[in-house]
Scaffold this motif. Sequence first.
Motif, mmCIF file in Angstrom:
data_model
loop_
_atom_site.group_PDB
_atom_site.id
_atom_site.type_symbol
_atom_site.label_atom_id
_atom_site.label_comp_id
_atom_site.label_asym_id
_atom_site.label_seq_id
_atom_site.Cartn_x
_atom_site.Cartn_y
_atom_site.Cartn_z
ATOM 1 N N PHE A 41 0.804 -1.225 0.000
ATOM 2 C CA PHE A 41 0.000 0.000 0.000
ATOM 3 C C PHE A 41 0.838 1.277 0.000
ATOM 4 C CE2 PHE A 41 1.065 -0.706 4.345
ATOM 5 C CZ PHE A 41 0.977 0.496 5.012
ATOM 6 N N ASN A 42 2.133 1.158 0.312
ATOM 7 C CA ASN A 42 2.953 2.374 0.416
ATOM 8 C C ASN A 42 4.384 2.195 -0.072
ATOM 9 O OD1 ASN A 42 4.210 0.875 2.402
ATOM 10 N ND2 ASN A 42 3.553 2.156 4.107
ATOM 11 N N GLU A 43 4.686 1.069 -0.744
ATOM 12 C CA GLU A 43 6.080 0.767 -1.064
ATOM 13 C C GLU A 43 6.685 1.746 -2.072
ATOM 14 O OE1 GLU A 43 6.329 -3.215 -2.459
ATOM 15 O OE2 GLU A 43 4.732 -3.000 -3.931
ATOM 16 N N LEU A 44 5.882 2.229 -3.024
ATOM 17 C CA LEU A 44 6.411 3.209 -3.976
ATOM 18 C C LEU A 44 6.736 4.520 -3.273
ATOM 19 C CD1 LEU A 44 7.124 4.179 -6.796
ATOM 20 C CD2 LEU A 44 4.703 4.717 -7.163
ATOM 21 N N PRO A 192 -4.010 -0.139 3.966
ATOM 22 C CA PRO A 192 -3.226 -1.385 4.046
ATOM 23 C C PRO A 192 -4.097 -2.638 4.027
ATOM 24 C CG PRO A 192 -3.306 -0.295 6.191
ATOM 25 C CD PRO A 192 -3.913 0.655 5.208
ATOM 26 N N GLN A 193 -3.587 -3.690 3.368
ATOM 27 C CA GLN A 193 -4.247 -4.994 3.388
ATOM 28 C C GLN A 193 -4.003 -5.654 4.741
ATOM 29 O OE1 GLN A 193 -6.224 -5.898 0.762
ATOM 30 N NE2 GLN A 193 -5.696 -3.840 0.035
ATOM 31 N N ILE A 194 -4.660 -6.793 4.973
ATOM 32 C CA ILE A 194 -4.633 -7.418 6.302
ATOM 33 C C ILE A 194 -3.216 -7.767 6.747
ATOM 34 C CG2 ILE A 194 -5.100 -9.725 5.342
ATOM 35 C CD1 ILE A 194 -6.667 -10.273 7.985
ATOM 36 N N GLU A 195 -2.355 -8.240 5.811
ATOM 37 C CA GLU A 195 -0.986 -8.588 6.198
ATOM 38 C C GLU A 195 -0.230 -7.355 6.696
ATOM 39 O OE1 GLU A 195 -2.456 -11.370 3.043
ATOM 40 O OE2 GLU A 195 -2.308 -9.188 3.236
ATOM 41 N N VAL A 216 -4.464 -11.017 19.854
ATOM 42 C CA VAL A 216 -5.106 -9.702 19.923
ATOM 43 C C VAL A 216 -4.831 -8.873 18.663
ATOM 44 C CG1 VAL A 216 -5.224 -7.512 21.166
ATOM 45 C CG2 VAL A 216 -5.161 -9.671 22.435
ATOM 46 N N PRO A 217 -3.539 -8.667 18.258
ATOM 47 C CA PRO A 217 -3.291 -7.957 16.997
ATOM 48 C C PRO A 217 -3.922 -8.673 15.796
ATOM 49 C CG PRO A 217 -1.265 -8.114 18.271
ATOM 50 C CD PRO A 217 -2.273 -8.977 18.954
ATOM 51 N N GLN A 218 -3.919 -9.992 15.825
ATOM 52 C CA GLN A 218 -4.514 -10.757 14.730
ATOM 53 C C GLN A 218 -6.002 -10.446 14.597
ATOM 54 O OE1 GLN A 218 -2.844 -13.074 12.636
ATOM 55 N NE2 GLN A 218 -4.738 -13.101 11.460
ATOM 56 N N TYR A 219 -6.698 -10.445 15.723
ATOM 57 C CA TYR A 219 -8.136 -10.175 15.714
ATOM 58 C C TYR A 219 -8.419 -8.744 15.242
ATOM 59 C CZ TYR A 219 -12.868 -9.295 17.392
ATOM 60 O OH TYR A 219 -14.193 -8.949 17.468
ATOM 61 N N ILE A 220 -7.630 -7.778 15.747
ATOM 62 C CA ILE A 220 -7.838 -6.375 15.361
ATOM 63 C C ILE A 220 -7.576 -6.182 13.868
ATOM 64 C CG2 ILE A 220 -7.005 -4.014 15.678
ATOM 65 C CD1 ILE A 220 -6.454 -4.716 18.599
ATOM 66 N N THR A 224 -10.637 -4.701 11.709
ATOM 67 C CA THR A 224 -10.535 -3.245 11.559
ATOM 68 C C THR A 224 -9.906 -2.936 10.207
ATOM 69 O OG1 THR A 224 -10.153 -3.113 13.948
ATOM 70 C CG2 THR A 224 -9.757 -1.111 12.680
ATOM 71 N N PRO A 225 -10.727 -2.825 9.154
ATOM 72 C CA PRO A 225 -10.200 -2.631 7.803
ATOM 73 C C PRO A 225 -9.888 -1.188 7.442
ATOM 74 C CG PRO A 225 -12.567 -2.866 7.697
ATOM 75 C CD PRO A 225 -12.194 -2.995 9.155
ATOM 76 N N GLY A 226 -9.881 -0.290 8.415
ATOM 77 C CA GLY A 226 -9.688 1.127 8.124
ATOM 78 C C GLY A 226 -8.245 1.555 8.084
ATOM 79 N N ASN A 227 -8.000 2.800 8.512
ATOM 80 C CA ASN A 227 -6.648 3.333 8.413
ATOM 81 C C ASN A 227 -5.816 2.979 9.642
ATOM 82 O OD1 ASN A 227 -7.059 5.332 10.503
ATOM 83 N ND2 ASN A 227 -8.199 6.555 9.036
#
Length: 234
Positions: A41-44, A192-195, A216-220, A224-227
């Motif tokens: 999502f931000n590599e460039l 960002p995608q889920i990974e 916990v981070p996995q669940y969030i 939470t598909p936002g920013n």
Amino acid sequence: HENQKPQPAPNNILPLQDLYVTKEDGLNPRYTFDTFVVGSFNELAHAAAQAVVKNPGRVYNPFFVYGNTGLGKTHLIQAVGNGLKAKNPNLSILYINSEKFTNDIIGAIQTNKIASLKEKYRAHDVFIMDDIQFINGKERTQDELFHLFNSLYEMNKQIIFSSDKHPNLIVGLEDRLRSRFNQGMIVDVNIPQIESRLAILQSKTKHYPEKIPAEVPQYIAETTPGNIRELEGA
């Protein structure tokens, strides 16, 4: 009372270091490339930012980053400033948001100090302005920014902007400024995608003193598909 347990220091409760800035240049020393999580999502934008650090004022000038709020634009452009600062401590760097720039212009006009303000801005080797979209419709601010841009550019000084949208989509922006923005490198950052969301959360939580279970981070990340700010808030 002697038996009363000591209260934890404030920084152990809430990591307020995110709000800390260096007074001289406006940079937050915690916003570095080391703490910036890179994904598709931000590599460039990340690669272009690093290129700016390696050759400021000559490779991508101006460097313009855009994307929705909370996606790490401020972190990235400040990382450029901190990277240049580490590489050459003698560089004069200024990070400022567009609202402060406008307020400085208004204050200088009211006190008849506009000439000295212009001189102050032009003395910097690196000029970083955040949230450029807020200068829309502000004629005097845009006029001063246009002349400042020309002065800095002619001296091969690095100019960096961020915005919530592409310069061509900023309503109320003068064409001459839009043209200046478009002559450099324009890159976007996406959601960002889920990974990447999981990597960001893992990077953030490792700085906390508490041990946070991996689920916990996995669940969030999954729910939470936002920013990035929304991820941190969750």
